[in-house]
Scaffold this active site. Structure first.
Site, PDB file in Angstrom:
ATOM      1  N   GLY A  84       0.827  -1.203   0.000  1.00  0.00           N
ATOM      2  CA  GLY A  84       0.000   0.000   0.000  1.00  0.00           C
ATOM      3  C   GLY A  84       0.859   1.249   0.000  1.00  0.00           C
TER       4      GLY A  84
ATOM      5  CB  CYS B 163       5.196  -4.068   0.376  1.00  0.00           C
ATOM      6  SG  CYS B 163       5.908  -2.413   0.244  1.00  0.00           S
ATOM      7  CE1 TYR B 164       0.551   0.797   5.552  1.00  0.00           C
ATOM      8  CE2 TYR B 164      -0.756  -1.190   5.939  1.00  0.00           C
ATOM      9  CZ  TYR B 164      -0.477   0.141   6.222  1.00  0.00           C
ATOM     10  OH  TYR B 164      -1.217   0.815   7.170  1.00  0.00           O
TER      11      TYR B 164
ATOM     12  CG  HIS C   3       5.608  -5.149  -4.384  1.00  0.00           C
ATOM     13  ND1 HIS C   3       4.286  -5.041  -4.034  1.00  0.00           N
ATOM     14  CD2 HIS C   3       6.227  -4.089  -3.825  1.00  0.00           C
ATOM     15  CE1 HIS C   3       4.111  -3.951  -3.303  1.00  0.00           C
ATOM     16  NE2 HIS C   3       5.280  -3.351  -3.162  1.00  0.00           N
TER      17      HIS C   3
ATOM     18  CD  GLU D  84       2.692  -7.849  -5.500  1.00  0.00           C
ATOM     19  OE1 GLU D  84       2.273  -6.775  -5.053  1.00  0.00           O
ATOM     20  OE2 GLU D  84       3.529  -8.556  -4.903  1.00  0.00           O
TER      21      GLU D  84
ATOM     22  CG  ASP E 258     -12.678  -6.225 -22.026  1.00  0.00           C
ATOM     23  OD1 ASP E 258     -11.941  -7.228 -22.096  1.00  0.00           O
ATOM     24  OD2 ASP E 258     -12.249  -5.072 -21.896  1.00  0.00           O
TER      25      ASP E 258
ATOM     26  CE  LYS F 225      -8.512  -6.152 -22.481  1.00  0.00           C
ATOM     27  NZ  LYS F 225      -9.772  -5.649 -23.066  1.00  0.00           N
TER      28      LYS F 225
END
Length: 520
Positions: free
Chosen positions: A57, A84-85, A172, A174, A230, A372
């Site tokens: 964050g 992280c946070y 991070h 991710e 989409d 996506k």
């Protein structure tokens, strides 16, 4: 509806890449849900979580008003991973020591694993690149924890307590910039939390269809078709759920790419066999955009006009109570809606932040939690043609946000012709197998910049067109595509020779972040 799969709950503390954690979990075939950081424990337990991840964050855990989650999270006994946070929050609550850094650390760092026997780092190289983004740092781990890894500037870059199955990393995992990030997350999900790799997109599709049936009941439904993947996937999924209760509305805004509208209507009627109503609203949208230069105002006006048209069309069909939209999670997170309380707003997407506060129709957004690439996978599961599934992204506001400045017939004609050259040349190069990796998205932008040039031995003072081509895995982060120089030269030459009023072409070599994909 199928039984709930084993779930990892991610508590979102406002990182712009929080949803990437959920995406990585799904890539590991683990079902995931993203909840606001302050979700009540009663809401969390409804998901029957097998593990909980605390995201990063933008705020500091050292502030008086630091964001925090329900205390039951720490006392739950569930496997926990702080990122992280989230790492700093675990250290703060469990008895560790935190200090603010003199200079915020942002960017790549070299990670050294100190405890290769830790379950979190099984199979991870002794040294690898990670991505840092933090202003505070843990200097002493809580009782029961062990430091697991470090970097040159971060003495405790990871920590863990095997007994409590609680771990944390300062970097991070991710993001794609962290080389072993996928392995670290999979170690937490499969080895530490013991979640089987059993969730699949076909099960998500079945569940989504059941949810749409439950939400809609016997009411009639409108679907907003934009022509992109989409809305195509959303429409097909809802059609599978409710059949003839669905009517698709394709609004020709006049802001589409060259020859696009006729092809879109034909594809949805003849290939997907959907009931499609074609509304010609070119004049309405141009009138709404007359004289408007601010990109936020463009998006909001376009969003309002879309909804006005859908509500008008709904009155022509009995018992219409719902509107389907192909909203994706990147739209939601960049628009800073209430579902991402701690996030920072990047821009209003016309189908999220641009919607009126009061609407006569309730929204059905079956793709709202997907990226996506996941939407494309869902499209394949639903059996959509490859020509639709692989179509490159196109913004809902269309060419209006690819014109920096006022939108009118003249500026639309310029950017439409330039864009056609860009897309046709890159499409041809892709077909010939000359581009690797394949660009995710590519288009032209008309700028308000004019410059002096020479054409036919005479002076010109004409427009600058920007060309944007990016590579990406998920749309949340992107890099500029390294197009061959001869291809760029061909694009530039054609635009200058074939598009009136343009005498200069520039290629955008900015990544996301710091830029967004679109210029507006």
């Amino acid at each position: 509806m199928q039984a709930r799969p084993a779930t990892v709950v991610i508590l979102d503390f406002g990182s712009q890449v929080s949803q990437l954690i959920a995406r990585r979990a799904r890539e590991a075939n683990v079902y995931s849900e993203l909840l606001p950081y302050d979700a009540a424990w009663s809401e969390i337990v409804k998901r029957e979580p097998a593990a909980i991840i605390l995201s990063g964050g933008p705020e500091s855990t050292l502030g008086d008003d630091a964001l925090d989650c329900d205390p039951q999270v720490y006392a739950s006994g569930l496997p926990l991973l702080g990122i992280c946070y989230g790492m700093q929050l675990l250290a703060k609550h469990l008895g560790g020591t935190l200090v603010p850094l003199d200079h915020r650390e942002f960017g790549p760092a070299q990670l050294t694993v100190d405890r290769a026997d830790s379950a979190l780092f099984l199979g991870v190289p002794h040294e690898s690149r990670v991505w840092m983004s933090h202003g505070d740092s843990v200097t002493q781990v809580p009782p029961g924890f062990t430091p697991l890894a470090h970097t040159g500037r971060c003495a405790i870059a990871a920590m863990g307590d095997d007994a409590r199955r609680t771990y944390a990393v300062q970097f991070h995992p991710e993001v794609v910039h962290t080389e072993a990030g996928t392995a670290i997350l999979e170690n937490f999900l499969h080895t530490i939390a013991g979640i089987a790799a059993s969730w699949r997109m076909d099960s998500w599709v079945d569940d989504a269809i059941a949810k749409v049936r439950a939400q809609v009941g016997d009411a009639n439904v409108l679907c907003a078709l934009s022509g992109g993947v989409d809305s195509a996937v959303a429409a097909t999924l809802v059609a599978r759920a409710i059949g003839k209760q669905l009517t698709c509305i394709y609004v020709d805004t006049g802001l589409m790419r060259k020859d696009e509208s006729a092809g879109v209507v034909a594809a949805f009627r003849d290939v997907l066999h959907l009931n499609v109503v074609h509304v010609d609203a070119k004049a309405r949208f141009l009138a709404r955009l007359a004289g408007v230069e601010d990109p936020e105002e463009k998006r909001i006006r376009i969003g309002h006009e879309f909804i006005a048209i859908f509500e008008e069309e709904s009155k022509k069909i009995p018992d219409v109570r719902f509107l389907v939209q192909g909203t994706l999670y990147p739209d939601v997170i960049e628009s800073k809606t209430p579902d991402s309380k701690a996030g920072h707003k990047i821009k209003s997407h016309h189908n999220v932040g641009g919607l009126p506060e009061r609407m006569a129709l309730n929204l059905v957004e079956p793709l709202r939690a997907l990226f996506k690439d996941e939407v494309r996978e869902a499209g394949r599961v639903l059996g959509l043609p490859n020509a639709i599934v692989e179509r490159q992204p196109f913004p809902g506001p269309g060419l209006a946000v690819r014109i920096i400045g006022k939108v009118n017939d003249a500026t639309l004609a310029t950017v439409r012709d330039a864009d056609f050259i860009v897309t046709s040349e890159i499409d041809a190069a892709i077909a010939e197998g000359k581009l690797s990796p394949r660009p995710w998205q590519y288009f032209a932008v008309l700028t308000p910049v004019r410059s002096v040039g020479v054409m036919g031995d005479g002076r010109t003072y004409a427009n600058l067109v920007g060309v944007r081509a990016i590579t990406s895995e998920d749309g949340m982060t992107a890099d500029w595509a390294r197009l061959p120089h001869d291809l760029l030269e061909r694009i530039s030459t054609r635009i200058i020779n074939e598009v009136p009023g343009v005498n200069r072409v520039a290629y955008d070599i900015t990544s996301k972040p710091p830029a967004t994909v679109e210029w507006e």
